[in-house]
Scaffold this active site. Sequence first.
Site, PDB file in Angstrom:
ATOM      1  N   HIS A  88       0.840  -1.202   0.000  1.00 61.93           N
ATOM      2  CA  HIS A  88       0.000   0.000   0.000  1.00 61.93           C
ATOM      3  C   HIS A  88       0.871   1.247   0.000  1.00 61.93           C
ATOM      4  CE1 HIS A  88       1.243  -0.254   4.157  1.00 61.93           C
ATOM      5  NE2 HIS A  88       0.841   0.986   4.340  1.00 61.93           N
ATOM      6  N   HIS A 112       4.824   0.273   0.089  1.00 64.85           N
ATOM      7  CA  HIS A 112       5.582  -0.524   1.056  1.00 64.85           C
ATOM      8  C   HIS A 112       4.713  -1.610   1.652  1.00 64.85           C
ATOM      9  CE1 HIS A 112       3.775   2.841   3.280  1.00 64.85           C
ATOM     10  NE2 HIS A 112       3.741   2.040   4.332  1.00 64.85           N
ATOM     11  N   ASP A 156       0.463   5.050   2.007  1.00 60.13           N
ATOM     12  CA  ASP A 156      -0.337   5.463   3.162  1.00 60.13           C
ATOM     13  C   ASP A 156      -1.515   6.353   2.781  1.00 60.13           C
ATOM     14  OD1 ASP A 156       1.275   4.021   4.851  1.00 60.13           O
ATOM     15  OD2 ASP A 156       2.590   5.713   5.294  1.00 60.13           O
ATOM     16  N   ARG A 173       5.185   6.763  13.973  1.00 61.50           N
ATOM     17  CA  ARG A 173       5.119   7.254  12.592  1.00 61.50           C
ATOM     18  C   ARG A 173       4.409   8.600  12.539  1.00 61.50           C
ATOM     19  NH1 ARG A 173       1.352   4.201   8.450  1.00 61.50           N
ATOM     20  NH2 ARG A 173      -0.068   5.726   9.310  1.00 61.50           N
TER      21      ARG A 173
END
Length: 275
Positions: free
Chosen positions: A104, A247, A106, A262
Amino acid sequence: MASIKVKPLSPHVGAEIGDVDLTRPLAAEQVSAMKDALGRHGVLFFREQPIDLEQHRRFAACFGELHIHVGGEGTASKPDEQYPEVRKQHFHRNSKRVSGEVWHTDQSCAEIPPMASILHQTIIPPDGGGDTLFASMYAAYDALSPRMKTFLTGLTATHDGAKLFDKGTKTVYPVSSHPIIAVHPWTGRKLIYVNRGQTTHIDDLPAMESDALLEFLFEHIERPEWQMRFHWREHSIAFWDNRCTQHKAIWDYWPHERLGYRIQIKGTQPPVAAA
Ligand code: SIN
């Protein structure tokens, strides 16, 4: 004076950045060199950077406003109690799943997806494991045939957060439509912008055509030719560009623990590629 070292880690994606201390404020030249490297390599890695959340936020803010995750509570990561723009990614023996196991980019379900994400790992599994795969969407685009490029240019696809996140909650997830072939606003390079995690269908195509074409694109995107695999160490940081990379996190370390934080940076709508 404030130059950084940029060492490419594979032919298409990823570079390690040296000669920088992220616990300290960055100079304008360092930010500008990192932007250039990010657009070119798609993901930047830093080693031995024991930053706290304040330093993490300050680093991310050098590149734009901070993005708040859209999509409610059906996600494996959780917002930090003090800073809502920080997602805590803590996985261990009792976790039922982890963030990002499906290829995917983000938050592509958002109308304005975050342009980049910065993940800092503080606890890593003791015997290795927990690597992250990254893939270049520039290289995946470049490898398509001229006729396929022409066919896809101008088409849009729908991205739905409910495809990736936990359907067991009552959350209403964002749904957005984006060009399949987009242009990176910094480099002008074309890229493929659909992903297995969130893209549900190609707009204006019958379901059979959309399903077959999307499956072809997902398999194409996930080919190892334009991937690299990042092996985390304690206090490694990955700073990836959500526009030109995808990723996938590998959950091969159960029952061990992995903890990271994150932060995402606000973006712009993926620009449509001209025919
Ligand atoms: C993600 O943020 O999608 C997960 C990446 C990772 O945990 O390696």
